[in-house]
Design an enzyme around this catalytic site. Sequence first.
Site, PDB file in Angstrom:
ATOM      1  NE  ARG A  19      -3.387   2.734   2.247  1.00  0.00           N
ATOM      2  CZ  ARG A  19      -3.450   3.399   3.271  1.00  0.00           C
ATOM      3  NH1 ARG A  19      -3.041   3.122   4.447  1.00  0.00           N
ATOM      4  NH2 ARG A  19      -4.030   4.489   3.183  1.00  0.00           N
TER       5      ARG A  19
ATOM      6  CG  HIS B 290      -1.074   9.022   3.516  1.00  0.00           C
ATOM      7  ND1 HIS B 290      -1.273   7.475   3.913  1.00  0.00           N
ATOM      8  CD2 HIS B 290      -1.090   9.585   4.711  1.00  0.00           C
ATOM      9  CE1 HIS B 290      -1.084   7.490   5.148  1.00  0.00           C
ATOM     10  NE2 HIS B 290      -0.718   8.484   5.612  1.00  0.00           N
TER      11      HIS B 290
ATOM     12  CD  GLU C  54      -4.903   7.946   9.176  1.00  0.00           C
ATOM     13  OE1 GLU C  54      -4.694   6.642  10.162  1.00  0.00           O
ATOM     14  OE2 GLU C  54      -4.221   8.713   9.462  1.00  0.00           O
TER      15      GLU C  54
ATOM     16  CG  ASN D  51      -5.413   3.739   8.247  1.00  0.00           C
ATOM     17  OD1 ASN D  51      -5.428   2.688   7.641  1.00  0.00           O
ATOM     18  ND2 ASN D  51      -4.867   4.911   7.996  1.00  0.00           N
TER      19      ASN D  51
ATOM     20  CE1 TYR E 203      -0.329   2.431  13.386  1.00  0.00           C
ATOM     21  CE2 TYR E 203      -2.265   3.361  12.912  1.00  0.00           C
ATOM     22  CZ  TYR E 203      -1.044   2.754  12.404  1.00  0.00           C
ATOM     23  OH  TYR E 203      -0.536   3.142  11.163  1.00  0.00           O
TER      24      TYR E 203
ATOM     25  CD  GLU F  47      -1.928   3.999   8.107  1.00  0.00           C
ATOM     26  OE1 GLU F  47      -1.513   4.122   9.356  1.00  0.00           O
ATOM     27  OE2 GLU F  47      -1.717   4.897   7.184  1.00  0.00           O
TER      28      GLU F  47
END
Length: 521
Positions: free
Chosen positions: A110, A155, A201, A341, A343, A416
Site C-alpha cells: 500500500r 495521504h 484518514e 487504520n 492502532y 494500517e
Amino acid sequence: MGTSALSKLLFITNILLTLSLFVSPRLQTIEESFDPSPLPVNFLFGTASSSYQFEGAYLDDGKGLSNWDVFAHKPGVIIDGSNGDVALDHYHRYLEDIDLMDSLGVNSYRFSISWARILPKGRFGDVNEAGINFYNELIDALLLKGIEPFVTLTHYDIPQELEERYGSWLSPNLQEDFVYFADICFRSFGGRVKYWVTFNEPNLVALYGYRTGEYPPARCSSPFGNCTDGDSEKEPLIAAHNIILSHAAAVDIYRRKYQKEQGGIIGIVLLAIWFEPISNSTADKLASERAQSFLVNWFLDPIIYGKYPAEMIEVLGPMLPEFSGNDKEKLKNGLDFIGINHYSSFYVQDCLYSSCEPQLGTSKVAGSYGVASEKNGVPIGELTTLSWLNVYPQGMQRIITYVKERYNNIPMFITENGYGEVSYPNSTIEEHVNDFKRMEYMSEYLDALLSTIREGADVRGYFAWSLLDNFEWTSGYTVRFGLYYIDYSTLSRTPKLSATWYKEYIAKYIALKSQMPERYK
C-alpha cells in the site's frame, strides 16, 4: 556499523527469534493455534507507506511543492526540526525496498501517490510526465515480484498551489481538482492497479488541519490551538464536507469511465479508534457511540447512507453542511470497501449530560465526550512510549465488529496497524532491532482479527505500518514503526525481529492454506 558487525547482529537476532518462539507464550500461540481457514486464498498480507513519509526527492524531476513540503520547513512545527525532503529516499531506492517486501513474502504494497509529483500546479499546470513514469516503474516492479499495488490517491499531501489558491479543503473548488487528478491516475495506472483508495484518514485531515492546527493548513481557534487564522468549530465540518464530495466525485468517474474495463475496486480509509465506555451507565455508552460518530461515521454515513450520523445531527444541528440533490445522487455510488487504520483504544466519558473534567472533548463540535487511557488508575491496556498508543487487542475485534454491523458487512481491509516506539537519543540499534514488543503487538492484533473473521466479518487484507522506520509527521524521525530499522545517516535498511516474525507468519498462512481441502479455499 561495519559489515561484519552487522552480520553478527543479524546472526544473534535470528537466534533470539528462534528462542523467542519457545519462550514467549504469545508467540507460541501462533505455532499452536494459528488457523488460517477463515482467510480467503487471496487475502492480502502487506506493508503500508505514504509518499511524503517515504519518497523524499521533494523537488526532483519536476515535482512541485506540496503543503507538507512547505509546512515541515516552518520553524517549530516538527519536534526534531526535520522534514521529508529526503525521507527514506524511496524515490531512488524503491527497487531495493521491493526486494525487502519480496523477502517478507507479502503479496501487496500500500503506497500513496504524490499529487504534486503528478500535477505540480494542480489543474492549473501541465502533467509531470516524470512523475507518471516513476509510478509506472514502481507499479511494474511490484507486479514483477507478484506484489499487488494498493494505491491511495492522497495521504495528507496536496499541491501547495491549491492551498494558496483555495485555502485547501475549505473551498468546494478543490473537488474539481481532485477529480482531475484522480482521472489522470485511473487512466495512467488503472489497468494494473486493482485497489484504489481516494483518501487516507480524511477525519484526521479535518481535525488536525482545521481544529487543532497541528497539520497544514494549520488553522484553528481557541481553546483548540493558537493559530493565526481559523475557526475550530466550523471549519472541520466544511473541510470534511468537501472531502466527502470529492470522494463521491472520484468514485463516480471511476464507475462511469474505468471500473468495468479495468476491473478494480475503490474505497476510502479512516482512522478508527475503539472507544470503550468508562462505565456501564447509559450516558457513557451513548458517549462512546457519539465518539464513533464524530470520528468514523462522520465520513462513512454520508458515503454509504447519504446523510450525516444522527448523533452528529442531534448535537450540531444546522452547523452541519447540507447535501444537495446532485450531491446525494453521487453519494449513491458509495464505495466498494472500507479501509480501517486501527492502532489504539480509549475509555470514553460522557460530557454532554454529565459533569466531567474540562477538556477539549467538552466542545460541542467535538461530540461532548472526554477520553482517557485509564479508569480508576488502571490502564485500558499496556501503555507505550507513545501517549496515544495503548495495547488493547480487543479493540481490533470490537471496531471491526462495529463497522461490520453498522455498514452491512461491506468488505474491509486493515490498511494500517502497527506498534510505534520513541527513538531516544541514546537508543541503540540493538534495542530497536530486537523489537519483541512489536512482535507481541502484531501477534495479538492478528489473533483478534482472525477471531473477528471467524465470526463472519468480511476482512480481506492486513497491512502492517510500516515497512520501514520513516518520517512520522510532526514527530519527525523520533518515532519508529518499521519492520526494518533505518539508520538516518546512511539510510541503510536493517531487518528487525518483527520482519522475520511477519515473514514466518505469512509463510505459515501460505503453507496451511495449501494443505486445506479445496472447499475451504
